[in-house]
Scaffold this motif. Sequence first.
Motif, short mmCIF file in Angstrom:
data_model
loop_
_atom_site.label_atom_id
_atom_site.label_comp_id
_atom_site.label_asym_id
_atom_site.label_seq_id
_atom_site.Cartn_x
_atom_site.Cartn_y
_atom_site.Cartn_z
N VAL A 1 50.46 44.05 40.19
CA VAL A 1 50.51 42.53 40.61
C VAL A 1 49.40 42.17 39.81
CG1 VAL A 1 52.55 42.37 41.37
CG2 VAL A 1 49.87 42.58 42.41
N GLU A 2 49.36 41.21 39.37
CA GLU A 2 47.42 40.39 39.38
C GLU A 2 47.64 38.92 39.70
OE1 GLU A 2 45.09 39.17 35.92
OE2 GLU A 2 45.85 37.55 35.38
N ILE A 3 47.14 38.96 40.81
CA ILE A 3 46.50 37.36 41.87
C ILE A 3 45.75 36.70 41.49
CG2 ILE A 3 48.04 38.56 43.81
CD1 ILE A 3 45.99 39.02 45.70
N THR A 4 45.47 35.22 41.43
CA THR A 4 44.69 34.51 41.32
C THR A 4 44.28 33.54 42.74
OG1 THR A 4 44.26 34.80 39.28
CG2 THR A 4 43.04 33.27 39.72
N ALA B 1 38.88 33.80 42.43
CA ALA B 1 38.88 35.36 42.79
C ALA B 1 40.34 35.92 41.91
CB ALA B 1 38.50 36.06 43.55
N THR B 2 40.08 36.93 40.82
CA THR B 2 41.00 37.35 40.66
C THR B 2 41.38 39.19 41.25
OG1 THR B 2 41.80 35.57 38.51
CG2 THR B 2 42.83 37.66 38.16
N ALA C 1 38.31 38.79 36.76
CA ALA C 1 38.84 40.51 37.74
C ALA C 1 38.01 41.32 38.37
CB ALA C 1 39.89 40.88 36.79
N MET C 2 38.44 41.04 39.29
CA MET C 2 37.44 41.91 40.48
C MET C 2 37.97 42.78 41.02
SD MET C 2 35.63 38.67 42.58
CE MET C 2 34.33 39.14 42.60
N THR C 3 37.84 43.26 41.94
CA THR C 3 38.49 44.73 42.93
C THR C 3 37.94 44.14 44.13
OG1 THR C 3 36.27 45.55 43.53
CG2 THR C 3 37.63 46.78 41.52
#
Length: 133
Positions: free
Chosen positions: A107-110, A62-63, A46-48
Motif C-alpha cells: 500500500v501507499e499511505i500519505t 509524508a508518503t 515518497a520516502m522510507t
Amino acid sequence: MKKSSLVLALALALPFAASAQYTGPSTTPQNAAAGTPYAGPSTVPAMTVKQLIDTGKDDQHATLRGFIVSHDGGEHYTFADDTGRIKVEIDARHFPPGVKIDDKVRVEITGEFDKDLIGSKVELDVKRLSVLR
C-alpha cells in the motif's frame, strides 16, 4: 405575488441542481468512502520509514510505500517497509471499500507525521491509503 414566489423558489433550487451535476474530486468523507478519492500527482514526496523517523519534522506530510503488518487495536496499526517500522493511525473510512488488505498487500499511505518534542513517540496519522498493484 405568485411570480415573485416562483422566482425565489427557482433561485433557491438552482444551486442544488447545479451541484448535482458536479463530478470532480470532493473533500467529503462520503465521497472517499465511495472509493473515488483523488489519485493524481502529489507534491508530498515518497520516502522510507527510516528517512521519516530520522529526518521528519512534527506535522510534516509524508508518503510511505510498504505493508500494514499488524492491527494494534482501534485505529492503530504497524506499517513496515524494507527500512523499518512505524506506528500509524488509520480511520476506517480511509480503507478502500471491498478490498482485503493484509500484511502481503503493498500500500501507499500519505499522512501527517506526529513526533513528540519530548520522548521518542513517532506516528503517522494517515489521511489517504491506496493499494499498489
